[in-house]
Design a protein around this motif. Structure first.
Motif, PDB file in Angstrom:
ATOM      1  N   VAL A  51       0.842  -1.203   0.000  1.00 61.07           N
ATOM      2  CA  VAL A  51       0.000   0.000   0.000  1.00 61.07           C
ATOM      3  C   VAL A  51       0.877   1.253   0.000  1.00 61.07           C
ATOM      4  O   VAL A  51       0.646   2.190  -0.779  1.00 61.07           O
ATOM      5  CB  VAL A  51      -0.962  -0.002   1.217  1.00 61.07           C
ATOM      6  N   ALA A  52       1.896   1.275   0.859  1.00 58.28           N
ATOM      7  CA  ALA A  52       2.792   2.440   0.923  1.00 58.28           C
ATOM      8  C   ALA A  52       3.511   2.650  -0.407  1.00 58.28           C
ATOM      9  O   ALA A  52       3.627   3.789  -0.882  1.00 58.28           O
ATOM     10  CB  ALA A  52       3.800   2.259   2.054  1.00 58.28           C
ATOM     11  N   ARG A  53       3.974   1.578  -0.996  1.00 59.21           N
ATOM     12  CA  ARG A  53       4.682   1.680  -2.281  1.00 59.21           C
ATOM     13  C   ARG A  53       3.737   2.172  -3.384  1.00 59.21           C
ATOM     14  O   ARG A  53       4.110   2.993  -4.222  1.00 59.21           O
ATOM     15  CB  ARG A  53       5.280   0.308  -2.641  1.00 59.21           C
ATOM     16  N   PHE A  54       2.502   1.659  -3.390  1.00 64.64           N
ATOM     17  CA  PHE A  54       1.504   2.085  -4.373  1.00 64.64           C
ATOM     18  C   PHE A  54       1.265   3.587  -4.263  1.00 64.64           C
ATOM     19  O   PHE A  54       1.280   4.305  -5.269  1.00 64.64           O
ATOM     20  CB  PHE A  54       0.194   1.312  -4.171  1.00 64.64           C
ATOM     21  N   PHE A  55       1.049   4.075  -3.040  1.00 64.01           N
ATOM     22  CA  PHE A  55       0.815   5.505  -2.862  1.00 64.01           C
ATOM     23  C   PHE A  55       2.049   6.336  -3.183  1.00 64.01           C
ATOM     24  O   PHE A  55       1.932   7.455  -3.694  1.00 64.01           O
ATOM     25  CB  PHE A  55       0.303   5.806  -1.449  1.00 64.01           C
ATOM     26  N   SER A  56       3.240   5.802  -2.930  1.00 61.59           N
ATOM     27  CA  SER A  56       4.454   6.552  -3.267  1.00 61.59           C
ATOM     28  C   SER A  56       4.600   6.700  -4.781  1.00 61.59           C
ATOM     29  O   SER A  56       5.123   7.701  -5.258  1.00 61.59           O
ATOM     30  CB  SER A  56       5.693   5.894  -2.663  1.00 61.59           C
ATOM     31  N   GLU A  57       4.117   5.698  -5.533  1.00 59.95           N
ATOM     32  CA  GLU A  57       4.122   5.804  -6.998  1.00 59.95           C
ATOM     33  C   GLU A  57       3.205   6.933  -7.474  1.00 59.95           C
ATOM     34  O   GLU A  57       3.400   7.481  -8.550  1.00 59.95           O
ATOM     35  CB  GLU A  57       3.686   4.485  -7.638  1.00 59.95           C
ATOM     36  N   LEU A  58       2.198   7.246  -6.662  1.00 52.68           N
ATOM     37  CA  LEU A  58       1.274   8.331  -6.981  1.00 52.68           C
ATOM     38  C   LEU A  58       1.742   9.672  -6.415  1.00 52.68           C
ATOM     39  O   LEU A  58       1.049  10.674  -6.536  1.00 52.68           O
ATOM     40  CB  LEU A  58      -0.126   8.016  -6.441  1.00 52.68           C
ATOM     41  N   GLY A  59       2.910   9.653  -5.758  1.00 54.06           N
ATOM     42  CA  GLY A  59       3.457  10.870  -5.177  1.00 54.06           C
ATOM     43  C   GLY A  59       2.922  11.176  -3.789  1.00 54.06           C
ATOM     44  O   GLY A  59       3.078  12.281  -3.286  1.00 54.06           O
ATOM     45  N   ILE A  60       2.291  10.196  -3.157  1.00 60.64           N
ATOM     46  CA  ILE A  60       1.748  10.375  -1.809  1.00 60.64           C
ATOM     47  C   ILE A  60       2.568   9.521  -0.860  1.00 60.64           C
ATOM     48  O   ILE A  60       2.565   8.296  -0.962  1.00 60.64           O
ATOM     49  CB  ILE A  60       0.261   9.950  -1.747  1.00 60.64           C
ATOM     50  N   GLU A  61       3.283  10.162   0.037  1.00 55.78           N
ATOM     51  CA  GLU A  61       4.097   9.404   0.991  1.00 55.78           C
ATOM     52  C   GLU A  61       3.241   8.987   2.182  1.00 55.78           C
ATOM     53  O   GLU A  61       2.517   9.793   2.753  1.00 55.78           O
ATOM     54  CB  GLU A  61       5.290  10.243   1.459  1.00 55.78           C
ATOM     55  N   THR A  62       3.308   7.709   2.514  1.00 51.86           N
ATOM     56  CA  THR A  62       2.571   7.162   3.651  1.00 51.86           C
ATOM     57  C   THR A  62       3.389   6.046   4.276  1.00 51.86           C
ATOM     58  O   THR A  62       4.223   5.444   3.601  1.00 51.86           O
ATOM     59  CB  THR A  62       1.178   6.656   3.216  1.00 51.86           C
ATOM     60  N   ALA A  63       3.140   5.802   5.535  1.00 54.59           N
ATOM     61  CA  ALA A  63       3.852   4.725   6.222  1.00 54.59           C
ATOM     62  C   ALA A  63       3.277   3.379   5.808  1.00 54.59           C
ATOM     63  O   ALA A  63       2.079   3.232   5.587  1.00 54.59           O
ATOM     64  CB  ALA A  63       3.725   4.904   7.731  1.00 54.59           C
ATOM     65  N   GLY A  64       4.142   2.396   5.697  1.00 51.05           N
ATOM     66  CA  GLY A  64       3.700   1.043   5.398  1.00 51.05           C
ATOM     67  C   GLY A  64       3.631   0.241   6.677  1.00 51.05           C
ATOM     68  O   GLY A  64       3.297   0.761   7.737  1.00 51.05           O
ATOM     69  N   GLY A  65       3.948  -1.017   6.579  1.00 48.48           N
ATOM     70  CA  GLY A  65       4.011  -1.865   7.763  1.00 48.48           C
ATOM     71  C   GLY A  65       2.684  -2.454   8.173  1.00 48.48           C
ATOM     72  O   GLY A  65       1.702  -2.436   7.423  1.00 48.48           O
ATOM     73  N   VAL A  66       2.682  -2.968   9.386  1.00 51.11           N
ATOM     74  CA  VAL A  66       1.546  -3.733   9.896  1.00 51.11           C
ATOM     75  C   VAL A  66       0.262  -2.910   9.955  1.00 51.11           C
ATOM     76  O   VAL A  66      -0.800  -3.364   9.531  1.00 51.11           O
ATOM     77  CB  VAL A  66       1.881  -4.321  11.290  1.00 51.11           C
ATOM     78  N   SER A  67       0.334  -1.682  10.468  1.00 48.27           N
ATOM     79  CA  SER A  67      -0.897  -0.888  10.631  1.00 48.27           C
ATOM     80  C   SER A  67      -1.559  -0.585   9.287  1.00 48.27           C
ATOM     81  O   SER A  67      -2.789  -0.661   9.163  1.00 48.27           O
ATOM     82  CB  SER A  67      -0.624   0.400  11.402  1.00 48.27           C
ATOM     83  N   ALA A  68      -0.769  -0.280   8.277  1.00 45.22           N
ATOM     84  CA  ALA A  68      -1.340  -0.037   6.949  1.00 45.22           C
ATOM     85  C   ALA A  68      -1.924  -1.331   6.371  1.00 45.22           C
ATOM     86  O   ALA A  68      -2.965  -1.306   5.709  1.00 45.22           O
ATOM     87  CB  ALA A  68      -0.276   0.525   6.013  1.00 45.22           C
TER      88      ALA A  68
END
Length: 193
Positions: free
Chosen positions: A64-81
């Motif tokens: 999920v984090a990588r997908f959003f980073s491809e869209l230019g949106i930085e978000t934390a990944g990991g267990v909670s995401a």
């Protein structure tokens, strides 16, 4: 004196809306319960083979984090995401399945086996585009990708069984809505007692 009805409840948009809401409600519940069961079995299986129980959530969260980073949106990944993604997607897909059961004739639940079979097929087919993003975005090796698809197939099969049982039992042998209760809610419609 016999009354003639010029109003067909099966095509009344208010009745169809109630039926759709009922199907989506059972689907939402089935999707949530299916997700919980799937995750509990997955965490248990991962623990048995010596892996951290939350491995799958971490992989999903990182995807999920990588997908959003491809869209230019930085978000934390990991267990909670990963947990958030699972518990948004699982019930959402369940609600969509419940809507399909109500709206598409071939999906109409007349037996529990049919409900389970369609839910399994639905889960396995609908999950493929989502599952494909993980190996692509996380640059998984061939062996890791094979394990990912194998485990995902089994877990989504389990989700389909549980969601199919919940939706099938929830909608089994029930009409769209009881005409008397509909008339009570909508007194403008004349229904024979």
């Amino acid at each position: 004196m016999e009354k003639k009805h010029d109003h067909d409840l099966r095509t009344d948009p208010r009745v169809v809306t109630v039926a759709l809401a009922r199907g989506m409600g059972w689907g939402l519940i089935g999707g949530l319960v299916g997700t919980v069961v799937m995750d509990l079995v997955l965490m248990g299986a991962l623990s048995v083979v010596g892996l951290p129980a939350l491995t799958c959530f971490s992989i999903v969260g990182n995807t999920v984090a990588r997908f959003f980073s491809e869209l230019g949106i930085e978000t934390a990944g990991g267990v909670s995401a990963g947990v958030a993604a699972h518990y948004v997607v699982g019930p959402l897909f369940g609600a969509i399945y419940g809507a399909l059961v109500i709206r598409i004739a071939v999906f109409n639940v007349d037996t529990l086996q049919k409900a389970v079979l369609f839910a399994i097929l639905y889960a396995e087919i609908l999950s493929q585009p989502i599952l494909a993003t993980t190996p692509i975005l996380l640059n998984m090796t061939a062996l890791a990708t094979l394990k990912w698809y194998g485990g995902s197939f089994v877990m989504h099969l389990l989700w389909g069984v549980v969601a199919g049982i919940v939706v099938g039992c929830g909608l089994k042998n029930k009409k769209i809505i009881h005409p008397v209760s509909f008339a009570y809610l909508h007194p403008s419609i004349d229904i024979e007692a």
